[in-house]
Design a protein around this motif. Structure first.
Motif, PDB file in Angstrom:
ATOM      1  N   TYR A   1       0.845  -1.188   0.000  1.00  0.00           N
ATOM      2  CA  TYR A   1       0.000   0.000   0.000  1.00  0.00           C
ATOM      3  C   TYR A   1       0.880   1.239   0.000  1.00  0.00           C
ATOM      4  CZ  TYR A   1      -3.469   3.431   1.558  1.00  0.00           C
ATOM      5  OH  TYR A   1      -4.301   4.521   1.652  1.00  0.00           O
TER       6      TYR A   1
ATOM      7  N   GLU B   1       0.543   5.647  -0.328  1.00  0.00           N
ATOM      8  CA  GLU B   1      -0.110   6.929  -0.542  1.00  0.00           C
ATOM      9  C   GLU B   1       0.937   7.920  -1.046  1.00  0.00           C
ATOM     10  OE1 GLU B   1      -3.378   6.423   3.096  1.00  0.00           O
ATOM     11  OE2 GLU B   1      -1.920   8.053   3.173  1.00  0.00           O
TER      12      GLU B   1
ATOM     13  N   SER C   1      -3.063   5.339  -3.592  1.00  0.00           N
ATOM     14  CA  SER C   1      -3.998   6.460  -3.574  1.00  0.00           C
ATOM     15  C   SER C   1      -3.185   7.744  -3.472  1.00  0.00           C
ATOM     16  CB  SER C   1      -4.983   6.341  -2.410  1.00  0.00           C
ATOM     17  OG  SER C   1      -6.065   7.252  -2.577  1.00  0.00           O
TER      18      SER C   1
ATOM     19  N   ILE D   1      -2.695  11.799  -2.046  1.00  0.00           N
ATOM     20  CA  ILE D   1      -3.010  12.876  -1.106  1.00  0.00           C
ATOM     21  C   ILE D   1      -2.627  14.182  -1.791  1.00  0.00           C
ATOM     22  CG2 ILE D   1      -2.459  13.929   1.113  1.00  0.00           C
ATOM     23  CD1 ILE D   1      -1.922  11.164   2.222  1.00  0.00           C
TER      24      ILE D   1
ATOM     25  N   LYS E   1     -12.482  11.235  -5.762  1.00  0.00           N
ATOM     26  CA  LYS E   1     -12.304  10.217  -4.732  1.00  0.00           C
ATOM     27  C   LYS E   1     -11.926   8.850  -5.305  1.00  0.00           C
ATOM     28  CE  LYS E   1     -14.921  12.542  -1.124  1.00  0.00           C
ATOM     29  NZ  LYS E   1     -16.008  12.486  -0.131  1.00  0.00           N
TER      30      LYS E   1
ATOM     31  N   TYR F   1      -9.400   8.501  -7.100  1.00  0.00           N
ATOM     32  CA  TYR F   1      -7.943   8.521  -7.046  1.00  0.00           C
ATOM     33  C   TYR F   1      -7.378   9.142  -5.764  1.00  0.00           C
ATOM     34  CZ  TYR F   1      -8.365   7.792 -12.134  1.00  0.00           C
ATOM     35  OH  TYR F   1      -8.657   7.304 -13.373  1.00  0.00           O
TER      36      TYR F   1
ATOM     37  N   CYS G   1      -7.433  10.206  -1.638  1.00  0.00           N
ATOM     38  CA  CYS G   1      -7.934   9.756  -0.336  1.00  0.00           C
ATOM     39  C   CYS G   1      -7.868  10.825   0.736  1.00  0.00           C
ATOM     40  CB  CYS G   1      -7.167   8.521   0.124  1.00  0.00           C
ATOM     41  SG  CYS G   1      -5.402   8.790   0.435  1.00  0.00           S
ATOM     42  N   ALA G   2      -7.164  11.957   0.501  1.00  0.00           N
ATOM     43  CA  ALA G   2      -7.008  12.956   1.566  1.00  0.00           C
ATOM     44  C   ALA G   2      -6.403  14.236   1.015  1.00  0.00           C
ATOM     45  CB  ALA G   2      -6.121  12.409   2.691  1.00  0.00           C
TER      46      ALA G   2
ATOM     47  N   ASN H   1     -10.724  13.077   4.013  1.00  0.00           N
ATOM     48  CA  ASN H   1      -9.731  12.751   5.034  1.00  0.00           C
ATOM     49  C   ASN H   1      -8.656  13.833   5.067  1.00  0.00           C
ATOM     50  OD1 ASN H   1     -10.809  10.208   5.894  1.00  0.00           O
ATOM     51  ND2 ASN H   1     -10.029   9.308   4.007  1.00  0.00           N
TER      52      ASN H   1
ATOM     53  N   PHE I   1      -5.728   5.511   4.598  1.00  0.00           N
ATOM     54  CA  PHE I   1      -7.006   6.083   4.185  1.00  0.00           C
ATOM     55  C   PHE I   1      -7.736   5.243   3.136  1.00  0.00           C
ATOM     56  CE2 PHE I   1      -5.065  10.391   5.408  1.00  0.00           C
ATOM     57  CZ  PHE I   1      -5.733  10.417   6.629  1.00  0.00           C
ATOM     58  N   ALA I   2      -7.008   4.440   2.361  1.00  0.00           N
ATOM     59  CA  ALA I   2      -7.648   3.742   1.247  1.00  0.00           C
ATOM     60  C   ALA I   2      -7.323   2.246   1.204  1.00  0.00           C
ATOM     61  CB  ALA I   2      -7.231   4.399  -0.085  1.00  0.00           C
ATOM     62  N   TRP I   3      -6.808   1.695   2.297  1.00  0.00           N
ATOM     63  CA  TRP I   3      -6.556   0.247   2.324  1.00  0.00           C
ATOM     64  C   TRP I   3      -7.909  -0.469   2.387  1.00  0.00           C
ATOM     65  CZ3 TRP I   3      -3.375  -3.300   0.983  1.00  0.00           C
ATOM     66  CH2 TRP I   3      -3.387  -4.579   1.557  1.00  0.00           C
TER      67      TRP I   3
END
Length: 347
Positions: A90, A92, A135, A137, A160, A162, A164-165, A195, A319-321
């Motif tokens: 994962y 970000e 994802s 940020i 959203k 693509y 996550c925050a 987020n 945030f996107a797991w």
């Protein structure tokens, strides 16, 4: 086998020196004309700086060449390295999309171009060859006007698939003069269900308690346990996680010795505040996430049980797991041997 989560990595600082050098050689050699050879460039690119502001100037070197056309080139190599050498499941990626748009355009035209940047990064990050959950940020920036930063928040809400925050970057010492703006922008982001994280309490000049309630995670945040440990119970109550990037603090002159982080980890563990260990700018540092883990263990800053707790926290606060557990737990179930079959007795 991909096992780890990286929650704090900048797109600009993620390009390792060799990849950047080869790109410059092939496409814009004038940018490296002052370096006699690659080792000289690598030494310049990765050496420690005196201050965070001096360190952040290096981002402009990469931002200038990360365009709509070139981003797939850099992202492919980034994900290849992350999967093969770092065992990431994962990732970000954070960046300011406005700074990847053509500088000759007007502000409104550059704002309009940001959506294309987000889409290009999103599509380039979907690689069957290197199956990492990714994802984005989107970073507001302390040196960009309010209108651009608000447009970045709006873009995050509209993207959203693509994104996550949102985050704030650009050096935490620069927030004070526009603090009311940042409070309004974070309040706006929260009202849109976005987020939030933010570069905060990284340096002694970046301590703003007013912003803390708006953040789900805190980018760096090391000055809280170091200077303001009385705030830790509030962080624990809100379930906030610190994104601690060990090598960064040596590279920026924020800390003189990595062993100063032991107090950060000890106080956070004692207060029940989660820490996710991150790289921040793996390219600028020429390090990878497993090295950050190993370094913390080598200097007795944390033990193996605490390392595992930080690794678990990274997936828990991602945030996107999309899964309820980290990959190691899923893998254990997958590889668990089947019970032996009992053969029926024949008469």
């Amino acid at each position: 086998m991909a096992l780890y989560a990286e929650l704090h990595r900048h797109l600009g600082g993620s390009v390792v020196p060799r990849v950047l050098w080869r790109y410059f050689e092939r496409h814009t050699s004038e940018l490296i004309s002052r370096f006699a050879n690659y080792p000289e460039f690598e030494e310049f690119y990765t050496k420690p700086r005196n201050t965070l502001d001096e360190y952040l100037e290096l981002h402009t070197l990469v931002e200038s060449v990360q365009t709509v056309e070139t981003l797939p080139y850099f992202i492919y190599r980034l994900l290849r390295g992350a999967y093969i050498f770092e065992n990431l499941a994962y990732l970000e990626l954070r960046y300011t999309p406005y700074l990847r748009t053509p500088e000759h355009l007007s502000q409104s035209e550059r704002i309009d171009k940001m959506a294309e940047i987000v889409e290009v990064v999103g599509k380039a990050s979907q690689l069957e060859e290197y199956p990492i959950v990714t994802s984005q940020i989107l970073c507001m920036h302390s040196r960009l006007p309010y209108e651009v930063n608000k447009a970045i928040v709006d873009l995050a809400a509209q993207s959203k698939q693509y994104v996550c925050a949102v985050d704030i970057a650009g050096g935490d010492s620069h927030y004070a003069e526009r603090l009311e703006e940042w409070l309004n922008l974070y309040d706006y982001a929260c009202s849109l269900g976005i987020n939030t994280t933010g570069h905060l309490y990284e340096t002694t000049a970046g301590c703003y308690t007013e912003l803390l309630p708006y953040l789900k995670r805190i980018g760096h945040g090391i000055q809280i346990p170091l200077l303001y440990p009385e705030l830790l119970p509030e962080l624990a109550q809100r379930g906030q996680c610190l994104e601690v990037c060990p090598t960064t603090y040596i590279k920026t002159g924020t800390l003189q010795d990595i062993r100063q982080l032991k107090l950060v980890f000890d106080r956070c563990f004692d207060a029940g505040v989660d820490i996710a260990i991150c790289t921040d700018n793996a390219g600028l540092h020429n390090v990878r996430l497993p090295f950050e883990y190993e370094n913390l263990l080598t200097y007795d800053i944390i033990n193996f049980k605490q390392l595992q707790a930080c690794q678990d926290a990274a997936f828990r606060h991602a945030f996107a797991w999309p899964h309820g557990e980290r990959p190691a737990s899923l893998l254990n179930e997958l590889l668990k041997p089947e019970p032996p079959k009992v053969l029926a007795m024949r008469d």
